[in-house]
Enzyme design. Structure first.
Site, mmCIF file in Angstrom:
data_model
loop_
_atom_site.group_PDB
_atom_site.id
_atom_site.type_symbol
_atom_site.label_atom_id
_atom_site.label_comp_id
_atom_site.label_asym_id
_atom_site.label_seq_id
_atom_site.Cartn_x
_atom_site.Cartn_y
_atom_site.Cartn_z
ATOM 1 N N PRO A 112 0.829 -1.210 0.000
ATOM 2 C CA PRO A 112 0.000 0.000 0.000
ATOM 3 C C PRO A 112 0.865 1.262 0.000
ATOM 4 O O PRO A 112 1.914 1.302 0.632
ATOM 5 C CB PRO A 112 -0.825 -0.114 1.290
ATOM 6 C CG PRO A 112 -0.247 -1.234 2.071
ATOM 7 C CD PRO A 112 0.567 -2.082 1.144
ATOM 8 N N GLY A 114 2.269 4.932 0.707
ATOM 9 C CA GLY A 114 2.302 5.971 1.734
ATOM 10 C C GLY A 114 1.805 5.490 3.078
ATOM 11 O O GLY A 114 1.351 6.277 3.897
ATOM 12 N N GLY A 116 3.544 3.422 5.316
ATOM 13 C CA GLY A 116 4.548 3.031 6.302
ATOM 14 C C GLY A 116 5.195 1.696 6.028
ATOM 15 O O GLY A 116 6.001 1.211 6.813
ATOM 16 N N GLY A 118 6.993 1.197 3.313
ATOM 17 C CA GLY A 118 8.159 1.418 2.457
ATOM 18 C C GLY A 118 7.928 1.169 0.983
ATOM 19 O O GLY A 118 8.816 0.680 0.281
ATOM 20 N N SER A 120 7.781 3.415 -1.262
ATOM 21 C CA SER A 120 8.672 4.306 -2.025
ATOM 22 C C SER A 120 10.047 3.667 -2.170
ATOM 23 O O SER A 120 10.612 3.625 -3.266
ATOM 24 C CB SER A 120 8.781 5.676 -1.353
ATOM 25 O OG SER A 120 9.317 5.576 -0.055
ATOM 26 N N ALA A 121 10.579 3.142 -1.086
ATOM 27 C CA ALA A 121 11.910 2.527 -1.133
ATOM 28 C C ALA A 121 11.902 1.318 -2.066
ATOM 29 O O ALA A 121 12.832 1.117 -2.853
ATOM 30 C CB ALA A 121 12.354 2.115 0.270
ATOM 31 N N ALA A 122 10.847 0.516 -2.011
ATOM 32 C CA ALA A 122 10.773 -0.680 -2.855
ATOM 33 C C ALA A 122 10.747 -0.294 -4.336
ATOM 34 O O ALA A 122 11.430 -0.908 -5.164
ATOM 35 C CB ALA A 122 9.538 -1.506 -2.492
ATOM 36 N N ASP A 164 15.013 2.443 5.079
ATOM 37 C CA ASP A 164 14.051 1.799 4.173
ATOM 38 C C ASP A 164 14.744 1.202 2.952
ATOM 39 O O ASP A 164 14.471 0.065 2.549
ATOM 40 C CB ASP A 164 13.034 2.822 3.659
ATOM 41 C CG ASP A 164 12.024 3.225 4.707
ATOM 42 O OD1 ASP A 164 12.367 3.182 5.901
ATOM 43 O OD2 ASP A 164 10.891 3.582 4.328
#
Ligand code: ADP
Ligand code: PMV
Ligand code: MG
Length: 338
Positions: A112, A114, A116, A118, A120-122, A164
């Site tokens: 999902p 935003g 928590g 991660g 974005s990092a993935a 992250d």
């Protein structure tokens, strides 16, 4: 077509404080972002990101500075959404010394956004890995993690940790303190995640903690206290048998630290009513401990419970949209199609 996938993560301990040089221990979980990259003959970048909350869209723009996407949604919205993919493309171009490289990119993810975990990092880790491989310049894991960190650092206005991105690149549980990033041995923790269906803005939440920390000595103390509890937690993890079910006494101690961590994050203003409701539902159901994970403001909590009680209780909790058992991802980023 080069395809790579990278896992999301939960924070066992230490988010936010890690931005100020305290240690943190995130653990990768089996939810992944998959990025497919095909180099183009021109310098354009075309991105298909069907899971984005803009209901999915396709944009095309050139690699030159100042040339922005021509789409019928407000530009700031697109820029916010595209920031991480954009930054990953820039890092890949730089790493491969190919400033004009163009790509067709497709992003799919079961993490999902935003929330928590991660995402974005993935996306950044899988994106840089796939793009540099597609250009024939694969990076080793450390360099990949470092590049991915720089991408997050840029998008989050200079306020990001390596936690992250290193965790997503490496997999397993890791310990990050400043630029010191190491994998650690961890027991097979029974992690349960509750998701409120919402999201928080990482950059804004990080800035909020920063402002509190500047304004109040006791907020700075809270950040340091988080560092202290992380050190206590990592010592407990180091004593446990790696990969095995931890004994109840250890779960109780780890859970107590997670509860304490949630309290401090809440004091720093990054919890939310929905996150608190899920944390309390987990505790009431008998979880050893529960805390928000990641930036907060909305999104996910993580609880420790080997039984089904917490997952069941969360699924009946008002404001919890999804509850699931999170399996530790021992493998970090990996190539699906070379
Ligand atoms: N499936 C996806 N496709 C494209 N971009 C994504 C995807 N998932 C995440 N992102 C990027 O990551 C951002 C969310 O990252 P962030 O706010 O740090 O939250 P988190 O990392 O906790 O999920 C999104 O706004 C988007 O820019
Ligand atoms: C708040 C923070 O510590 C973690 C953010 O995690 P996420 O992007 O919400 O999954 C920021 C960071 O470490 O860069
Ligand atoms: Mg993030």
């Amino acid at each position: 077509m080069t395809v790579c996938e990278a896992p999301g993560k939960v924070y066992l301990f230490g988010e936010h404080a890690v931005v100020y040089g305290e240690p943190a221990v995130p653990a990768a979980i089996e939810r992944r972002a998959t990025v497919s990259v095909e180099p183009r003959d021109d310098d354009h970048v075309r991105v298909e990101a069907e899971d984005l909350s803009l209901d999915g869209f396709t944009v095309e723009y050139s690699g030159g500075t100042g040339d922005r996407p021509d789409v019928d949604v407000p530009t700031p919205l697109v820029e916010a959404a595209m920031g991480y993919v954009d930054a990953a493309v820039e890092q890949a171009r730089d790493a491969a010394d190919a400033p004009d490289a163009g790509f067709d990119i497709a992003v799919e993810s079961d993490i999902p956004l935003g929330a928590g975990l991660g995402s974005s990092a993935a996306v950044v880790v899988a994106g840089i890995d796939a793009a540099t491989r597609a250009l024939g310049e694969p990076l080793d894991r450390r360099e990949l993690a470092e590049r991915a960190y720089r991408a997050e650092y840029e998008v989050q206005d200079g306020q990001a940790s390596r936690a992250d991105t290193f965790c997503s690149a490496t997999g397993g549980a890791v310990r990050v303190e400043g630029d010191d990033c190491e994998p650690i041995e961890a027991p097979n923790l029974p992690l349960v995640v509750g998701f409120d269906g919402g999201a928080g803005d990482t950059g804004e939440l990080v800035a909020g903690v920063g402002a509190l920390r500047e304004e109040y000595g006791f907020a700075a103390d809270a950040v340091e206290s988080i560092g202290d509890l992380v050190r206590t937690g990592e010592a407990l993890l180091a004593d446990a048998a790696p990969g095995e079910e931890p004994p109840a006494a250890l779960l109780a101690e780890l859970g107590e630290l997670m509860d304490f961590n949630h309290g401090l994050l809440s004091a720093l203003g990054v919890s939310a009513r929905s996150l608190d409701a899920m944390v309390w539902a987990a505790r009431d159901a008998g979880a050893h401990g529960a805390k928000l994970t990641g930036a907060g403001g909305g999104g996910c909590i993580v609880a420790l419970d080997a039984s089904d009680a917490t997952e069941t209780a969360l699924s009946f909790t008002q404001g919890c949209e999804e509850a699931f058992r999170a399996e530790l991802a021992t493998e970090g980023v990996r190539v699906v199609e070379p």
